[in-house]
Design an enzyme around this catalytic site. Structure first.
Site, mmCIF file in Angstrom:
data_model
loop_
_atom_site.group_PDB
_atom_site.id
_atom_site.type_symbol
_atom_site.label_atom_id
_atom_site.label_comp_id
_atom_site.label_asym_id
_atom_site.label_seq_id
_atom_site.Cartn_x
_atom_site.Cartn_y
_atom_site.Cartn_z
ATOM 1 N N TYR A 230 0.842 -1.198 0.000
ATOM 2 C CA TYR A 230 0.000 0.000 0.000
ATOM 3 C C TYR A 230 0.878 1.248 0.000
ATOM 4 C CZ TYR A 230 -3.315 3.567 1.361
ATOM 5 O OH TYR A 230 -4.075 4.710 1.377
ATOM 6 N N ASP B 288 -7.237 -4.958 -1.308
ATOM 7 C CA ASP B 288 -8.457 -4.334 -1.815
ATOM 8 C C ASP B 288 -8.165 -3.039 -2.564
ATOM 9 O OD1 ASP B 288 -9.111 -1.974 0.500
ATOM 10 O OD2 ASP B 288 -7.908 -3.668 1.154
ATOM 11 N N LYS C 34 -9.965 -10.298 5.670
ATOM 12 C CA LYS C 34 -10.676 -9.034 5.859
ATOM 13 C C LYS C 34 -11.416 -8.702 4.557
ATOM 14 C CE LYS C 34 -10.099 -4.163 6.945
ATOM 15 N NZ LYS C 34 -9.149 -3.045 6.969
#
Length: 521
Positions: A265, A300, A372
């Site tokens: 990220y 995600d 998650k």
């Protein structure tokens, strides 16, 4: 869910073998380097707290002074504790004050001085690690005494106003309304700060600053609410950005339960130097392993920039790499909150079936990990009724596939920062779906050779092809990141923020924190 997709075990083994072969050179690189943030985290474990009148933390002041005098190739511990042993100051904070004023000089000790400095550093840093151990035991005792969430998935809700004293009552209200995990979103841009702000903060931008005092205040408030409700409420924050190791250390010291922790990220979406963040990630995950903290990874996010159907295999690829990096650092399966998301354009034919296949694939590949599951964001249009329906579909898949952590979707996503009333409606949506479906996942049995099995197998095959292509690169994962393989972002290994904070270790490098954490991992 194991076995329902009829995945080829040979292909699964090949995927994990490739992930290990890709990950090992990254681990070797991480072991060979340190960073300014790793050294600052070491000082925090040694008990350094506070900041100067300008807000610069004493850990930054002390680390910078050591680096200026002797470099960081040997680590910050030996020069700092050597100065204490020599009587330059009575404690590390005073030493930092004197260093900032230029009234103390650092050296690399030798002989008996080196032995004394190493012993003093190991004793003091060891006390910090033992405090993390004690906090882990406290969590375990509280869960045993108070009780835990009655079922999974845990309902994960975001709270962040910018003001920690406003966050606290909102977090407590959310827990009373059914949330099992409270995530305090970090202030926009904090990941790019090369220091951690000090104290309780009352102003932030789309979030609240992550500080040790804010961690302490929120943990104490949620402990109070846990006792009130008869179930332990977990607290989440961020160990990412330029201060990833320090955030991890503070989380362990203040008993946070989950931390968003994923180097990719920072590399892709914050342009942090890849080497810097891989080094920082390994140290921070070793801290999380010791502290019993569950990590959340950020796969995600790839689907906010890349197409969720075409790029589905990049999510699986990253999950497999994250699994390797996490386990190598000492994390257990139950600590792997690997991320994935409901981000397919709802106008795509069979979008729900595709989402279901992807979620089932993640569940079967990582059967012991909590996972998650992230709600729709990219295709939320501002139509709150449509958004509420999409969130309901998202919650349904979470139930059907046995996800471990379900982040509550907001129908006002992309419109406003959610109000308490928005969160209440969102929680009603989750509670209805989970209560209505119960253990429906036990009854879900895909048709042999049908759509779900074919789609999952196709994504897995594409994953293996991508892993093989990464392994074939001259510099493996670093080349793949530079080429824009993940999230369409191109991030070369010799660029990015924080690169000047990467230091190659010398043969005499000493870090008692790393030594203790390596023993754990």
């Amino acid at each position: 869910m194991t076995g329902k997709l009829d995945l080829d075990p040979v292909v699964v083994r090949k995927a994990r073998t490739l992930a290990r072969s890709i990950g090992r050179p990254i681990v070797r690189t991480a072991k060979a380097h340190t960073t300014t943030s790793v050294e600052r985290a070491t000082l925090r474990l040694g008990g350094v707290t506070g900041a100067d009148p300008d807000g610069t933390p004493w850990v930054n002041r002390l680390t910078d002074a050591v680096q200026g005098d002797v470099g960081l190739e040997h680590g910050v511990a030996l020069p700092a504790w050597d100065a204490l042993v020599r009587g330059e100051a009575e404690d590390l904070v005073t030493l930092a004050r004197k260093a900032a004023a230029g009234s103390v000089r650092f050296r690399l000790p030798e002989g008996r001085d080196l032995v004394r400095a190493r012993s003093a550093a190991r004793k003091q840093i060891g006390a910090g690690v033992r405090r993390i151990d004690a906090q882990r035991r406290t969590r375990e005792r509280m869960v045993a005494r108070i009780g835990d969430a009655p079922r999974t998935p845990w309902i994960y809700l975001i709270v962040a106003t910018g003001d920690i004293y406003e966050d606290i009552p909102q977090a407590q209200a959310a827990a009373r309304a059914g949330a099992d995990v409270i995530a305090v979103i970090r202030s926009t841009g904090q990941s790019l700060l090369d220091y951690v702000p000090e104290g309780a903060t009352r102003e932030g931008f789309a979030g609240t600053y992550a500080t040790q005092e804010n961690f302490r205040l929120m943990r104490a408030a949620l402990d109070e609410t846990s006792r009130e409700l008869g179930r332990y409420i977990r607290l989440t924050n961020y160990a990412s950005g330029l201060c990833m190791p320090e955030m991890a250390a503070m989380a362990g010291l203040e008993r946070l339960d989950m931390m968003l922790n994923d180097s990719m990220y920072g590399i892709l979406f914050r342009d942090i130097n890849p080497i810097r963040t891989f080094v920082d990630q390994r140290f921070s995950r070793q801290v999380h392993a010791r502290a019993g903290i569950i990590i959340n990874t950020g796969e995600d996010n790839y689907l906010t920039t890349a197409d969720a159907v075409e790029a589905a295999h990049t999510v699986t690829t990253s999950q497999l790499l994250n699994e390797y990096f996490a386990k190598e650092a000492g994390l257990a399966d139950w600590q792997l909150g690997l991320g994935h998301a409901f981000e397919i354009d709802p106008d795509v034919p069979d979008s729900f079936r595709l989402e279901l296949a992807h979620a089932m694939l993640a569940r079967e590949l990582f059967p012991q990990a909590p996972l998650k599951w992230m709600p729709p964001t990219r295709h939320m249009t501002g139509d709150v009724f449509r958004g509420y329906l999409l969130d309901g579909f998202f919650n349904l898949i979470g139930s059907l596939t046995g996800q471990g952590i379900l982040l509550v979707g907001m129908m006002t996503e992309a419109v406003v920062t959610p109000w308490l009333s928005d969160r209440d409606l969102a929680l009603q949506n989750v509670r209805y779906v989970l209560n209505a479906t119960g253990d429906l996942h036990e009854d879900l049995q895909p048709a042999p050779g049908g759509f779900l099995q074919r789609r999952a197998s196709a994504v897995l095959e594409e994953t293996v092809d991508l892993l093989q292509a990464i392994a074939d690169h001259e510099h493996g994962l670093l080349d793949a990141i530079a080429d824009g393989t993940f999230g369409l972002m191109k991030r070369p290994a010799d660029a990015g923020r924080g690169m000047d904070g990467v230091v190659k270790k010398s043969a005499g490098y000493c870090n008692p924190a790393s030594e203790l954490l390596e023993a754990t991992s």
